[in-house]
Scaffold this motif. Structure first.
Motif, short mmCIF file in Angstrom:
data_model
loop_
_atom_site.label_atom_id
_atom_site.label_comp_id
_atom_site.label_asym_id
_atom_site.label_seq_id
_atom_site.Cartn_x
_atom_site.Cartn_y
_atom_site.Cartn_z
N ASP A 7 0.86 -1.18 0.00
CA ASP A 7 0.00 0.00 0.00
C ASP A 7 0.90 1.23 0.00
OD1 ASP A 7 -1.75 2.06 0.38
OD2 ASP A 7 -2.83 1.12 2.05
N PRO A 8 0.98 1.95 -1.13
CA PRO A 8 1.88 3.10 -1.21
C PRO A 8 1.47 4.25 -0.31
CG PRO A 8 0.45 3.00 -3.14
CD PRO A 8 0.22 1.73 -2.37
N ASP A 9 0.26 4.21 0.21
CA ASP A 9 -0.22 5.30 1.05
C ASP A 9 0.12 5.12 2.52
OD1 ASP A 9 -1.34 6.58 -1.16
OD2 ASP A 9 -3.19 5.41 -0.99
N THR A 10 0.74 4.02 2.88
CA THR A 10 1.15 3.81 4.26
C THR A 10 2.67 3.71 4.33
OG1 THR A 10 0.94 1.40 4.09
CG2 THR A 10 -0.99 2.63 4.84
N PRO A 11 3.27 4.13 5.45
CA PRO A 11 4.73 4.10 5.55
C PRO A 11 5.27 2.68 5.62
CG PRO A 11 3.74 4.80 7.62
CD PRO A 11 2.63 4.73 6.62
N ALA A 12 6.57 2.57 5.36
CA ALA A 12 7.20 1.26 5.28
C ALA A 12 7.11 0.48 6.58
CB ALA A 12 8.67 1.43 4.86
N GLY A 91 6.88 2.36 14.78
CA GLY A 91 5.89 3.37 14.45
C GLY A 91 4.53 2.96 14.97
N VAL A 92 3.57 3.86 14.87
CA VAL A 92 2.22 3.59 15.35
C VAL A 92 1.20 4.10 14.34
CG1 VAL A 92 2.88 3.71 17.79
CG2 VAL A 92 2.08 5.78 16.62
N ASP A 93 -0.01 3.58 14.48
CA ASP A 93 -1.17 4.15 13.82
C ASP A 93 -2.18 4.48 14.91
OD1 ASP A 93 -3.31 4.92 12.25
OD2 ASP A 93 -3.82 2.89 11.60
N ILE A 94 -2.40 5.77 15.13
CA ILE A 94 -3.45 6.22 16.05
C ILE A 94 -4.66 6.55 15.17
CG2 ILE A 94 -4.10 7.88 17.84
CD1 ILE A 94 -1.12 8.34 18.37
N ASP A 95 -5.64 5.69 15.23
CA ASP A 95 -6.78 5.72 14.31
C ASP A 95 -8.01 6.29 15.01
OD1 ASP A 95 -8.79 5.18 12.50
OD2 ASP A 95 -8.62 3.01 12.62
N LEU A 134 -3.95 15.59 16.36
CA LEU A 134 -4.78 14.57 15.73
C LEU A 134 -5.96 15.23 15.02
CD1 LEU A 134 -5.06 11.86 18.57
CD2 LEU A 134 -3.34 12.03 16.74
N ASN A 135 -6.46 14.52 14.01
CA ASN A 135 -7.68 14.91 13.32
C ASN A 135 -8.76 13.87 13.58
OD1 ASN A 135 -6.59 17.24 11.96
ND2 ASN A 135 -5.47 15.80 10.65
N GLY A 136 -9.99 14.25 13.37
CA GLY A 136 -11.08 13.30 13.51
C GLY A 136 -11.22 12.40 12.31
N ASN A 137 -11.70 11.17 12.56
CA ASN A 137 -12.00 10.21 11.49
C ASN A 137 -10.82 10.02 10.55
OD1 ASN A 137 -13.79 8.40 10.25
ND2 ASN A 137 -14.39 9.92 8.73
N ALA A 138 -9.64 9.75 11.11
CA ALA A 138 -8.43 9.65 10.29
C ALA A 138 -7.42 8.69 10.91
CB ALA A 138 -7.79 11.03 10.12
N HIS A 139 -6.60 8.08 10.04
CA HIS A 139 -5.44 7.33 10.49
C HIS A 139 -4.27 8.29 10.65
CE1 HIS A 139 -6.87 3.12 9.88
NE2 HIS A 139 -7.69 3.71 9.02
N HIS A 140 -3.47 8.09 11.69
CA HIS A 140 -2.28 8.89 11.91
C HIS A 140 -1.09 7.93 12.00
CE1 HIS A 140 -5.72 11.13 13.51
NE2 HIS A 140 -5.08 12.22 13.13
#
Length: 334
Positions: A7-12, A91-95, A134-140
């Motif tokens: 998935d090119p939209d997510t980091p390695a 790394g993390v994903d704060i969703d 952080l933003n709402g309704n988003a993956h970080h």
């Protein structure tokens, strides 16, 4: 539509690491300052967060994640997660999916190493991710700066000041001490094995193959779509450490009308290249296990025809279908 291998939209780090906060690896949310609206354990669920319109419980709107009440005093809320296995953090994903008017404006992450389920009050914590907006309704997706030799067992998610987080993913590489001559599952996520690439995972993720316990149901396996063209489906696994495979277990638990009919295994000792470059190379790797017939809903034990040091394997299923677990027992190469 099949889930892409890359998935090119997510980091390695989402591909080179595994989710150490996966409850299927044994991760647990062990302590929180407040989870009035939604319990902390829900934040670690492996499935993507969902929204159910019109669903309420005794405390208010049902939300798929961890949510604290509106804070009316100073301070901030937090949740401590015991990782499934100790590891180096990448790394993390704060969703905050589906949290729109109730997401936290900011968050940070601390980490520690502790032998206890809940770290003591005097435990030394290290800030591994400074406060970020952080933003709402988003993956970080947020990278964690690596520190040589730093291995952690727990993370603490701090949210400022309150609100809801749908999912927390903590990506890293497990670091477990093993006896030098021990035989172990070289393809276990608990030891650091990972999926490098896969051609199709329409119904179930290939990473499920590497989970430690038998699948609870068909959804916890790797399952491809029905193939309508020649060829076979495959995935490439980077072993936990370079090793020699002496036994192969292929488990088709819960797959009955849709199990893979046959399987085979190839392998190589890879010293250079990228994950993407391995896809073409893997077609020409030496065969470790010739094509084997599979049956529904059972564990199959095979002995490889060829034993050699390998770092990666290509697991082929013919022509398509489902397999719940792949175990590759052997010893680390000297």
């Amino acid at each position: 539509m099949a889930i892409p291998a890359f998935d090119p939209d997510t980091p390695a780090f989402t591909r080179t690491g595994i989710n150490l906060a996966d409850p299927r690896l044994g991760a647990q949310a062990v302590l929180t300052s407040d989870d009035f609206f939604a319990p902390m354990a829900r934040m670690l669920a492996p499935e993507p967060a969902m929204f159910i319109a019109g669903k309420y419980d005794d405390n208010g709107k049902w939300m798929d994640g961890w949510e604290s009440r509106r804070k009316r005093v100073s301070g901030h809320d937090f949740c401590i997660v015991k990782l499934g296995v100790a590891g180096e953090l990448m790394g993390v994903d704060i969703d905050t999916s589906h949290f729109t008017g109730n997401f936290p404006p900011a968050a940070s992450i601390d980490a520690c190493r502790s032998d206890d389920d809940i770290p003591h009050s005097d435990t030394q914590w290290t800030e591994v991710l400074p406060a970020v907006a952080l933003n709402g309704n988003a993956h970080h997706f947020l990278a964690i700066e690596p520190v040589a030799g730093a291995v952690y067992t727990h993370v603490r998610l701090n949210i400022y000041p309150d609100g809801g987080v749908a999912r927390l993913r903590v990506f890293g590489r497990p670091r477990r001490e093993l006896a030098p001559d021990a035989e172990f599952n070289l393809a276990s996520a608990m030891h650091g094995a990972r999926i490098v690439a896969v051609n199709d995972q329409h119904y179930g993720l290939a990473s499920n193959l590497l989970l430690p316990a038998r699948a609870a149901d068909m959804g916890e396996g790797w399952e491809t779509r029905r193939r309508r063209e020649p060829g076979c489906d495959w995935c490439i696994v980077e072993l936990a450490v370079p090793g020699e495979i002496s036994k192969v277990n292929v488990d088709t638990a819960h797959f009955k009308g849709n199990f893979a009919d046959r399987c085979s295994l190839q392998g190589a000792f890879v010293t250079a290249g990228t994950d993407e470059s391995l896809i073409t190379q893997s077609m020409f790797w030496p065969v470790l296990l010739e094509e084997q017939k599979l049956e529904m809903d059972r564990v199959h034990a095979f002995t490889p025809e060829r034993i050699m040091p390998v770092t990666h394997v290509r697991f082929n299923i013919l022509p398509d279908g489902g397999v719940s677990r792949l175990c590759l027992f052997g010893h680390a190469s000297r």
